[in-house]
Motif scaffolding. Structure first.
Motif, PDB file in Angstrom:
ATOM      1  N   ALA A 219      -0.354  19.606   4.031  1.00  0.00           N
ATOM      2  CA  ALA A 219       0.670  20.086   3.108  1.00  0.00           C
ATOM      3  C   ALA A 219       0.073  20.608   1.809  1.00  0.00           C
ATOM      4  CB  ALA A 219       1.669  18.960   2.819  1.00  0.00           C
ATOM      5  N   LEU A 220      -0.879  19.909   1.237  1.00  0.00           N
ATOM      6  CA  LEU A 220      -1.510  20.359  -0.003  1.00  0.00           C
ATOM      7  C   LEU A 220      -2.603  21.373   0.314  1.00  0.00           C
ATOM      8  CD1 LEU A 220      -1.904  17.003  -1.995  1.00  0.00           C
ATOM      9  CD2 LEU A 220      -0.201  18.804  -2.339  1.00  0.00           C
ATOM     10  N   PRO A 221      -2.537  22.564  -0.243  1.00  0.00           N
ATOM     11  CA  PRO A 221      -3.501  23.618   0.098  1.00  0.00           C
ATOM     12  C   PRO A 221      -4.805  23.470  -0.668  1.00  0.00           C
ATOM     13  CG  PRO A 221      -1.923  24.456  -1.475  1.00  0.00           C
ATOM     14  CD  PRO A 221      -1.494  23.047  -1.168  1.00  0.00           C
ATOM     15  N   GLN A 222      -5.447  22.335  -0.514  1.00  0.00           N
ATOM     16  CA  GLN A 222      -6.727  22.103  -1.162  1.00  0.00           C
ATOM     17  C   GLN A 222      -7.603  21.279  -0.232  1.00  0.00           C
ATOM     18  OE1 GLN A 222      -4.546  20.014  -4.283  1.00  0.00           O
ATOM     19  NE2 GLN A 222      -5.977  18.295  -4.089  1.00  0.00           N
ATOM     20  N   VAL A 223      -8.897  21.383  -0.438  1.00  0.00           N
ATOM     21  CA  VAL A 223      -9.846  20.724   0.445  1.00  0.00           C
ATOM     22  C   VAL A 223     -10.106  19.308  -0.039  1.00  0.00           C
ATOM     23  CG1 VAL A 223     -12.195  20.802   1.344  1.00  0.00           C
ATOM     24  CG2 VAL A 223     -10.912  22.920   0.994  1.00  0.00           C
ATOM     25  N   GLY A 224     -10.100  18.363   0.888  1.00  0.00           N
ATOM     26  CA  GLY A 224     -10.411  16.987   0.545  1.00  0.00           C
ATOM     27  C   GLY A 224     -11.858  16.833   0.115  1.00  0.00           C
ATOM     28  N   ASP A 225     -12.060  15.955  -0.852  1.00  0.00           N
ATOM     29  CA  ASP A 225     -13.393  15.666  -1.361  1.00  0.00           C
ATOM     30  C   ASP A 225     -13.664  14.178  -1.143  1.00  0.00           C
ATOM     31  OD1 ASP A 225     -15.371  14.740  -3.502  1.00  0.00           O
ATOM     32  OD2 ASP A 225     -15.422  16.911  -3.833  1.00  0.00           O
ATOM     33  N   PRO A 226     -14.862  13.783  -0.710  1.00  0.00           N
ATOM     34  CA  PRO A 226     -15.142  12.358  -0.532  1.00  0.00           C
ATOM     35  C   PRO A 226     -14.809  11.506  -1.748  1.00  0.00           C
ATOM     36  CG  PRO A 226     -16.900  13.649   0.443  1.00  0.00           C
ATOM     37  CD  PRO A 226     -16.009  14.626  -0.270  1.00  0.00           C
ATOM     38  N   ARG A 227     -14.818  12.114  -2.924  1.00  0.00           N
ATOM     39  CA  ARG A 227     -14.466  11.364  -4.126  1.00  0.00           C
ATOM     40  C   ARG A 227     -12.997  10.956  -4.135  1.00  0.00           C
ATOM     41  NH1 ARG A 227     -17.287  15.468  -8.299  1.00  0.00           N
ATOM     42  NH2 ARG A 227     -16.318  16.859  -6.776  1.00  0.00           N
ATOM     43  N   ASN A 228     -12.154  11.677  -3.396  1.00  0.00           N
ATOM     44  CA  ASN A 228     -10.755  11.254  -3.266  1.00  0.00           C
ATOM     45  C   ASN A 228     -10.673   9.897  -2.581  1.00  0.00           C
ATOM     46  OD1 ASN A 228     -10.024  14.646  -2.350  1.00  0.00           O
ATOM     47  ND2 ASN A 228      -9.811  13.748  -4.378  1.00  0.00           N
ATOM     48  N   ILE A 229     -11.502   9.699  -1.562  1.00  0.00           N
ATOM     49  CA  ILE A 229     -11.556   8.413  -0.873  1.00  0.00           C
ATOM     50  C   ILE A 229     -12.132   7.343  -1.793  1.00  0.00           C
ATOM     51  CG2 ILE A 229     -12.579   7.151   1.060  1.00  0.00           C
ATOM     52  CD1 ILE A 229     -10.429   9.076   1.961  1.00  0.00           C
ATOM     53  N   ALA A 230     -13.177   7.692  -2.533  1.00  0.00           N
ATOM     54  CA  ALA A 230     -13.794   6.737  -3.449  1.00  0.00           C
ATOM     55  C   ALA A 230     -12.792   6.246  -4.489  1.00  0.00           C
ATOM     56  CB  ALA A 230     -15.004   7.372  -4.136  1.00  0.00           C
ATOM     57  N   ASP A 231     -11.950   7.140  -4.983  1.00  0.00           N
ATOM     58  CA  ASP A 231     -10.944   6.742  -5.972  1.00  0.00           C
ATOM     59  C   ASP A 231      -9.934   5.769  -5.369  1.00  0.00           C
ATOM     60  OD1 ASP A 231     -12.092   8.278  -7.957  1.00  0.00           O
ATOM     61  OD2 ASP A 231     -10.761   9.989  -7.656  1.00  0.00           O
ATOM     62  N   ALA A 232      -9.537   6.026  -4.109  1.00  0.00           N
ATOM     63  CA  ALA A 232      -8.600   5.115  -3.448  1.00  0.00           C
ATOM     64  C   ALA A 232      -9.247   3.753  -3.212  1.00  0.00           C
ATOM     65  CB  ALA A 232      -8.140   5.717  -2.114  1.00  0.00           C
ATOM     66  N   ALA A 233     -10.501   3.758  -2.783  1.00  0.00           N
ATOM     67  CA  ALA A 233     -11.208   2.496  -2.557  1.00  0.00           C
ATOM     68  C   ALA A 233     -11.369   1.729  -3.858  1.00  0.00           C
ATOM     69  CB  ALA A 233     -12.568   2.771  -1.919  1.00  0.00           C
ATOM     70  N   LEU A 234     -11.656   2.439  -4.936  1.00  0.00           N
ATOM     71  CA  LEU A 234     -11.783   1.798  -6.244  1.00  0.00           C
ATOM     72  C   LEU A 234     -10.482   1.105  -6.635  1.00  0.00           C
ATOM     73  CD1 LEU A 234     -13.155   1.234  -8.962  1.00  0.00           C
ATOM     74  CD2 LEU A 234     -12.438   3.534  -9.687  1.00  0.00           C
ATOM     75  N   PHE A 235      -9.360   1.788  -6.468  1.00  0.00           N
ATOM     76  CA  PHE A 235      -8.067   1.179  -6.788  1.00  0.00           C
ATOM     77  C   PHE A 235      -7.843  -0.092  -5.971  1.00  0.00           C
ATOM     78  CE2 PHE A 235      -3.601   0.831  -5.331  1.00  0.00           C
ATOM     79  CZ  PHE A 235      -3.057   0.324  -6.507  1.00  0.00           C
ATOM     80  N   LEU A 236      -8.068  -0.014  -4.656  1.00  0.00           N
ATOM     81  CA  LEU A 236      -7.812  -1.171  -3.790  1.00  0.00           C
ATOM     82  C   LEU A 236      -8.770  -2.317  -4.076  1.00  0.00           C
ATOM     83  CD1 LEU A 236      -7.097   0.689  -0.436  1.00  0.00           C
ATOM     84  CD2 LEU A 236      -5.424  -0.423  -1.932  1.00  0.00           C
ATOM     85  N   ALA A 237      -9.969  -2.008  -4.556  1.00  0.00           N
ATOM     86  CA  ALA A 237     -10.945  -3.041  -4.878  1.00  0.00           C
ATOM     87  C   ALA A 237     -10.664  -3.700  -6.223  1.00  0.00           C
ATOM     88  CB  ALA A 237     -12.351  -2.439  -4.896  1.00  0.00           C
ATOM     89  N   SER A 238      -9.957  -3.004  -7.097  1.00  0.00           N
ATOM     90  CA  SER A 238      -9.809  -3.442  -8.484  1.00  0.00           C
ATOM     91  C   SER A 238      -8.643  -4.404  -8.674  1.00  0.00           C
ATOM     92  CB  SER A 238      -9.605  -2.222  -9.383  1.00  0.00           C
ATOM     93  OG  SER A 238      -8.288  -1.706  -9.228  1.00  0.00           O
ATOM     94  N   GLU A 239      -8.574  -4.978  -9.865  1.00  0.00           N
ATOM     95  CA  GLU A 239      -7.478  -5.873 -10.211  1.00  0.00           C
ATOM     96  C   GLU A 239      -6.161  -5.124 -10.359  1.00  0.00           C
ATOM     97  OE1 GLU A 239      -7.757  -9.317 -10.333  1.00  0.00           O
ATOM     98  OE2 GLU A 239      -9.663  -8.726  -9.422  1.00  0.00           O
ATOM     99  N   GLU A 240      -6.213  -3.801 -10.447  1.00  0.00           N
ATOM    100  CA  GLU A 240      -4.989  -3.007 -10.513  1.00  0.00           C
ATOM    101  C   GLU A 240      -4.167  -3.124  -9.233  1.00  0.00           C
ATOM    102  OE1 GLU A 240      -6.283   0.929 -11.412  1.00  0.00           O
ATOM    103  OE2 GLU A 240      -7.409   0.266 -13.169  1.00  0.00           O
ATOM    104  N   ALA A 241      -4.837  -3.480  -8.133  1.00  0.00           N
ATOM    105  CA  ALA A 241      -4.162  -3.615  -6.837  1.00  0.00           C
ATOM    106  C   ALA A 241      -3.966  -5.079  -6.463  1.00  0.00           C
ATOM    107  CB  ALA A 241      -4.964  -2.897  -5.762  1.00  0.00           C
ATOM    108  N   THR A 242      -3.887  -5.934  -7.459  1.00  0.00           N
ATOM    109  CA  THR A 242      -3.817  -7.371  -7.194  1.00  0.00           C
ATOM    110  C   THR A 242      -2.575  -7.792  -6.418  1.00  0.00           C
ATOM    111  OG1 THR A 242      -4.079  -9.541  -8.238  1.00  0.00           O
ATOM    112  CG2 THR A 242      -2.661  -7.950  -9.357  1.00  0.00           C
ATOM    113  N   PHE A 243      -1.535  -6.934  -6.388  1.00  0.00           N
ATOM    114  CA  PHE A 243      -0.297  -7.242  -5.669  1.00  0.00           C
ATOM    115  C   PHE A 243      -0.105  -6.315  -4.465  1.00  0.00           C
ATOM    116  CE2 PHE A 243       4.484  -8.068  -5.754  1.00  0.00           C
ATOM    117  CZ  PHE A 243       4.364  -9.422  -5.477  1.00  0.00           C
ATOM    118  N   VAL A 244      -1.214  -5.740  -3.992  1.00  0.00           N
ATOM    119  CA  VAL A 244      -1.167  -4.783  -2.887  1.00  0.00           C
ATOM    120  C   VAL A 244      -1.978  -5.335  -1.718  1.00  0.00           C
ATOM    121  CG1 VAL A 244      -1.710  -2.443  -2.111  1.00  0.00           C
ATOM    122  CG2 VAL A 244      -0.977  -2.839  -4.485  1.00  0.00           C
ATOM    123  N   THR A 245      -1.309  -5.569  -0.591  1.00  0.00           N
ATOM    124  CA  THR A 245      -2.021  -6.008   0.613  1.00  0.00           C
ATOM    125  C   THR A 245      -1.263  -5.575   1.857  1.00  0.00           C
ATOM    126  OG1 THR A 245      -3.224  -7.883   1.590  1.00  0.00           O
ATOM    127  CG2 THR A 245      -0.947  -8.297   0.893  1.00  0.00           C
TER     128      THR A 245
END
Length: 283
Positions: A219-245
Motif C-alpha cells: 500500500a505504501l509506495p516506498q521501499v522497506g529499509d532494514p532500519r524500519n525493522i530495527a526501530d520496531a525491535a527497539l520499541f518491543l525491547a524497550s520499556e515503552e512496550a512494557t504493556f505489550v505482549t
C-alpha cells in the motif's frame, strides 16, 4: 541522555547482516550491550572490533541447542544477565512445492525456523526470571499472515508456527513479566529475499539495484529499509512496550493489506506473485 536500552543486555541471532545487523547497530546506539549469535564468523569478529566492550560475537547455528545455550551463557558471563532475546536468524529453506517436497527438506526448514524459535524461548526464560522481567522478540513473515502462496511451502507454514509459538509463550510467561512479541516483516531488499525468487545471495545483492519493484507490492509506495525493522525491535525491547505482549506486528508498508487483483486506489498494486515473476524475468 540515557538511551532507550541503557544497561540492557540483548542477544540478537542473525545479527551480522540485513535486518539483524540494522538492529545490532540500533540497540548499541541506544545503550545496550549485545551478544550477536550468527554463523558468519568473519563478519561477527569485525563487529566485535567495531564495538569493543559493547558487543560479543558467538558462533551459533540456531538449529543446535548447544549453540543457543552458549549464546545465552555468553550474555550472562560477559554482561551479567539477559534482558532481550531477539531471534532474527533464518533463511528461506527448502523451496519445493507441495508435490515435490521431501521429509528432509521439510524437517531442515522447520529446524531452522521453528525449532530454533522454541530453543531461543526455552533458554531465555531462566535468566530473564532472574532479572524479574524480559522481552523476547521473534521474526515471522508476511507470507505467514495473509499471503499464502507468496513464499515457499515449508517456509510459509513454519513462519505461521512462529506466530503461534510466540502467542503461546506470551500467555505462559506473562506472570513472569516476560513479554513475547513477533515482528512480521514484509518485502525488504536483503539477501534472504533472493531465496523467494529461487536465487542466491549474489542475486539478493543485485536486488538492491531494483528497490522500487518492492514498492509496487504494498500500500505504501516506498521501499522497506532494514532500519524500519530495527526501530520496531527497539520499541518491543524497550520499556515503552512494557504493556505489550502477544502481538504479531506487521512492518510491511501495508503488504498484508493486499487486495490481490483488485489493485490499489491508484490501480498500481499488483500481487506478490506478479512482483516475484517480474524480478525473475528481469534477472
Amino acid at each position: 541522555m540515557p538511551g532507550r536500552l541503557q544497561d540492557k543486555v540483548a542477544i540478537i541471532t542473525g545479527g551480522v547482516s540485513g535486518m539483524g545487523l540494522a538492529s545490532t547497530h540500533r540497540f548499541i546506539e541506544e545503550g545496550a550491550s549485545v551478544v550477536v549469535a550468527d554463523i558468519q564468523a568473519g563478519k561477527g569478529r569485525e563487529l566485535e572490533k567495531q564495538y569493543p566492550g559493547r558487543l560479543r560475537f558467538v558462533a551459533c547455528d540456531v538449529r543446535d541447542e548447544a549453540d543457543i545455550v552458549a549464546a545465552v551463557s555468553a550474555a550472562v558471563e560477559t554482561f551479567g544477565g539477559l534482558d532481550v532475546m531477539y531471534h532474527n536468524a533464518g533463511a528461506v529453506g527448502d523451496n519445493s512445492d507441495l508435490a515435490s517436497i521431501t521429509t528432509e527438506g521439510w524437517d531442515d526448514t522447520f529446524n531452522l525456523l521453528l525449532r530454533s524459535t522454541m530453543l531461543t524461548i526455552k533458554h531465555s526464560i531462566e535468566p530473564m526470571r532472574k532479572r524479574g522481567k524480559g522481552s523476547i522478540i521473534l521474526t515471522s513473515s508476511a507470507a505467514a499472515v495473509s499471503l499464502g502462496g507468496s513464499g515457499p511451502y515449508a517456509y510459509t507454514v513454519a513462519k505461521a508456527g512462529v506466530i503461534s509459538a510466540g502467542r503461546y509463550a506470551a500467555l505462559a510467561l506473562g506472570p513472569d513479566r516476560i513479554r513475547v512479541n513477533i515482528i512480521v516483516p514484509g518485502a525488504f531488499p536483503t539477501s534472504i529475499w533472493s531465496g523467494h525468487v529461487g536465487g542466491d545471495a549474489e542475486m539478493g545483492d543485485r536486488m538492491g539495484l531494483d528497490l522500487q519493484r518492492f514498492a509496487g507490492m504494498q500500500a505504501l509506495p516506498q521501499v522497506g529499509d532494514p532500519r524500519n525493522i530495527a526501530d520496531a525491535a527497539l520499541f518491543l525491547a524497550s520499556e515503552e512496550a512494557t504493556f505489550v505482549t502477544g502481538v504479531a506486528l506487521p512492518v510491511d508498508g501495508g503488504l498484508t493489506l493486499h487486495r490481490n487483483s483488485q489493485g490499489s486506489a491508484s490501480g498500481q498494486l499488483g500481487t506478490v506473485s506478479d512482483a516475484v515473476a517480474t524480478f525473475k524475468a528481469a534477472s
